[in-house]
Motif scaffolding. Structure first.
Motif, PDB file in Angstrom:
ATOM      1  N   GLN A 127     -62.048  66.126  80.466  1.00  0.00           N
ATOM      2  CA  GLN A 127     -61.175  65.180  80.461  1.00  0.00           C
ATOM      3  C   GLN A 127     -59.808  65.321  81.352  1.00  0.00           C
ATOM      4  OE1 GLN A 127     -59.875  64.870  76.445  1.00  0.00           O
ATOM      5  NE2 GLN A 127     -62.020  64.557  75.747  1.00  0.00           N
ATOM      6  N   GLU A 128     -59.501  66.606  81.816  1.00  0.00           N
ATOM      7  CA  GLU A 128     -58.330  66.933  82.369  1.00  0.00           C
ATOM      8  C   GLU A 128     -58.753  67.148  83.834  1.00  0.00           C
ATOM      9  OE1 GLU A 128     -55.349  66.111  81.594  1.00  0.00           O
ATOM     10  OE2 GLU A 128     -55.776  65.705  79.779  1.00  0.00           O
ATOM     11  N   GLY A 129     -60.001  66.890  84.114  1.00  0.00           N
ATOM     12  CA  GLY A 129     -60.220  66.882  85.752  1.00  0.00           C
ATOM     13  C   GLY A 129     -61.056  68.204  86.118  1.00  0.00           C
ATOM     14  N   ALA A 130     -61.822  69.109  85.162  1.00  0.00           N
ATOM     15  CA  ALA A 130     -62.657  70.035  85.556  1.00  0.00           C
ATOM     16  C   ALA A 130     -63.962  69.634  86.392  1.00  0.00           C
ATOM     17  CB  ALA A 130     -63.138  70.866  84.505  1.00  0.00           C
ATOM     18  N   THR A 131     -64.341  70.348  87.500  1.00  0.00           N
ATOM     19  CA  THR A 131     -65.693  69.674  88.101  1.00  0.00           C
ATOM     20  C   THR A 131     -66.614  70.931  88.001  1.00  0.00           C
ATOM     21  OG1 THR A 131     -64.938  70.854  90.120  1.00  0.00           O
ATOM     22  CG2 THR A 131     -64.169  68.724  90.207  1.00  0.00           C
ATOM     23  N   MET A 132     -66.313  72.123  87.471  1.00  0.00           N
ATOM     24  CA  MET A 132     -67.022  73.070  86.781  1.00  0.00           C
ATOM     25  C   MET A 132     -66.615  73.523  85.353  1.00  0.00           C
ATOM     26  SD  MET A 132     -68.155  75.558  90.068  1.00  0.00           S
ATOM     27  CE  MET A 132     -68.856  74.783  91.391  1.00  0.00           C
ATOM     28  N   VAL A 133     -67.745  73.714  84.485  1.00  0.00           N
ATOM     29  CA  VAL A 133     -67.346  74.395  83.264  1.00  0.00           C
ATOM     30  C   VAL A 133     -68.087  75.393  83.056  1.00  0.00           C
ATOM     31  CG1 VAL A 133     -66.418  72.273  82.136  1.00  0.00           C
ATOM     32  CG2 VAL A 133     -68.809  72.592  82.068  1.00  0.00           C
ATOM     33  N   ARG A 134     -67.646  76.622  82.554  1.00  0.00           N
ATOM     34  CA  ARG A 134     -68.519  77.755  82.159  1.00  0.00           C
ATOM     35  C   ARG A 134     -68.797  78.023  80.673  1.00  0.00           C
ATOM     36  NH1 ARG A 134     -63.525  78.703  84.629  1.00  0.00           N
ATOM     37  NH2 ARG A 134     -63.115  79.985  82.990  1.00  0.00           N
ATOM     38  N   VAL A 135     -70.029  77.901  80.289  1.00  0.00           N
ATOM     39  CA  VAL A 135     -70.373  77.649  79.082  1.00  0.00           C
ATOM     40  C   VAL A 135     -71.478  78.775  78.851  1.00  0.00           C
ATOM     41  CG1 VAL A 135     -71.292  76.459  77.233  1.00  0.00           C
ATOM     42  CG2 VAL A 135     -69.821  75.309  78.748  1.00  0.00           C
ATOM     43  N   GLY A 136     -71.021  79.692  77.837  1.00  0.00           N
ATOM     44  CA  GLY A 136     -72.177  80.848  77.492  1.00  0.00           C
ATOM     45  C   GLY A 136     -72.447  80.772  76.254  1.00  0.00           C
ATOM     46  N   THR A 137     -71.666  80.820  75.143  1.00  0.00           N
ATOM     47  CA  THR A 137     -71.968  81.149  73.746  1.00  0.00           C
ATOM     48  C   THR A 137     -72.431  79.661  73.309  1.00  0.00           C
ATOM     49  OG1 THR A 137     -70.358  82.482  73.402  1.00  0.00           O
ATOM     50  CG2 THR A 137     -71.121  81.299  71.360  1.00  0.00           C
ATOM     51  N   GLY A 138     -72.105  78.560  73.785  1.00  0.00           N
ATOM     52  CA  GLY A 138     -72.426  77.147  73.584  1.00  0.00           C
ATOM     53  C   GLY A 138     -73.907  76.852  74.129  1.00  0.00           C
ATOM     54  N   ILE A 139     -74.500  77.727  75.010  1.00  0.00           N
ATOM     55  CA  ILE A 139     -75.853  77.680  75.452  1.00  0.00           C
ATOM     56  C   ILE A 139     -76.874  78.634  74.881  1.00  0.00           C
ATOM     57  CG2 ILE A 139     -77.462  77.741  77.362  1.00  0.00           C
ATOM     58  CD1 ILE A 139     -75.134  76.353  78.992  1.00  0.00           C
ATOM     59  N   PHE A 140     -76.226  80.037  74.779  1.00  0.00           N
ATOM     60  CA  PHE A 140     -77.014  81.194  74.632  1.00  0.00           C
ATOM     61  C   PHE A 140     -76.607  81.861  73.382  1.00  0.00           C
ATOM     62  CE2 PHE A 140     -76.752  81.204  79.408  1.00  0.00           C
ATOM     63  CZ  PHE A 140     -78.220  81.107  79.620  1.00  0.00           C
ATOM     64  N   GLY A 141     -75.801  81.289  72.487  1.00  0.00           N
ATOM     65  CA  GLY A 141     -75.320  81.766  71.370  1.00  0.00           C
ATOM     66  C   GLY A 141     -74.334  82.813  71.502  1.00  0.00           C
ATOM     67  N   GLU A 142     -74.001  83.579  70.252  1.00  0.00           N
ATOM     68  CA  GLU A 142     -73.180  84.858  70.556  1.00  0.00           C
ATOM     69  C   GLU A 142     -73.590  85.818  71.488  1.00  0.00           C
ATOM     70  OE1 GLU A 142     -70.076  84.947  69.449  1.00  0.00           O
ATOM     71  OE2 GLU A 142     -70.310  82.642  68.314  1.00  0.00           O
ATOM     72  N   ARG A 143     -72.597  86.417  72.215  1.00  0.00           N
ATOM     73  CA  ARG A 143     -72.782  87.504  73.034  1.00  0.00           C
ATOM     74  C   ARG A 143     -73.338  88.787  72.339  1.00  0.00           C
ATOM     75  NH1 ARG A 143     -68.495  85.645  76.170  1.00  0.00           N
ATOM     76  NH2 ARG A 143     -67.023  87.221  75.300  1.00  0.00           N
ATOM     77  N   ASN A 144     -74.223  89.435  72.938  1.00  0.00           N
ATOM     78  CA  ASN A 144     -74.620  90.805  72.457  1.00  0.00           C
ATOM     79  C   ASN A 144     -74.187  91.783  73.546  1.00  0.00           C
ATOM     80  OD1 ASN A 144     -75.927  92.981  71.250  1.00  0.00           O
ATOM     81  ND2 ASN A 144     -78.071  92.371  71.882  1.00  0.00           N
TER      82      ASN A 144
END
Length: 230
Positions: free
Chosen positions: A210-227
């Motif tokens: 909403q504030e103008g990002a052109t790249m977002v970095r999503v880990g947990t939201g795709i792969f689940g909690e990090r191991n």
């Protein structure tokens, strides 16, 4: 799970763009695959992911030869100068340039490989002592110093916002980074673009969009909690 998660994240990005009056095509989703096995990256790839973000040079080196060549690798973690040589010809962008010495090393190593590396300057907008990144007032001087490096192309800015329970708490940090990028763009510095704004992670990427990002970095939201047990 990964396929469904990717679909949901894309829907959330589309909705955030709709609320901000933006075209979803302006936003690149980077699947942050640090600590994740190749099998999970393959699943994400099969679900359409093509941009993957890694924090460690060793993981890029390990995964790069095992996955399709059309993947774009993004170095999003702190980069040590002695590791630059290993990835300078493998990554499509380095998000974490935070010093002149690092920029000089990238320039030197890129010259050896005859490549031009797109980079983002990492900005510590929230001024957290635990985070890397430039202070806001140091960004423009560094850009002006490295703008003429022939093997580096400054394409924008990146920030890692604080970890917060409520994403709204980070909105102002994203606004500050957007304003800084607009101010730098207005100076029309040769060989410098502010077309990329890399900000927003699993907990706050919708606000970042909403504030103008052109790249977002999503880990947990795709792969689940990090191991972290390797």
């Amino acid at each position: 799970m990964i396929t469904e998660n990717l679909e949901q994240v894309r829907k959330n990005i589309d909705e955030a763009c709709r609320m901000a009056g933006r075209d979803p095509k302006e936003v690149t989703l980077i699947a942050v695959s640090k600590t994740k096995p190749v099998s999970m990256l393959k699943e994400a790839y099969d679900a359409g992911a093509r941009c993957f973000g890694e924090n460690k040079v060793q993981e890029i080196m390990d995964k790069h030869p095992q996955l399709p060549e059309d993947i774009q690798w993004h170095m999003i973690g702190h980069l040590q100068r002695n590791k630059v040589k290993y990835i300078v010809d493998k990554v499509s962008m380095i998000h974490s340039v935070d010093s002149l010495r690092l920029a000089q090393t990238i320039e030197q190593e890129a010259a050896k490989h005859n490549v031009c590396v797109p980079v983002l300057l990492e900005v510590n907008v929230a001024q957290e002592e635990s985070k890397f990144g430039l202070k806001m007032d140091k960004v423009l001087p560094l850009i002006e110093t490295i703008a003429d490096f022939p093997h580096i192309k400054v394409q924008g800015l990146m920030t890692i916002a604080p970890y917060v329970e409520n994403a709204e708490d980070n909105r102002d940090f994203f606004r500050q980074l957007k304003k800084l990028s607009v101010d730098i763009e207005a100076k029309n510095i040769n060989n410098v673009s502010m077309s990329v704004l890399s900000m927003g992670m699993t907990g706050d990427y919708q606000v970042a969009v909403q504030e103008g990002a052109t790249m977002v970095r999503v880990g947990t939201g795709i792969f689940g909690e990090r191991n972290y047990v390797r």
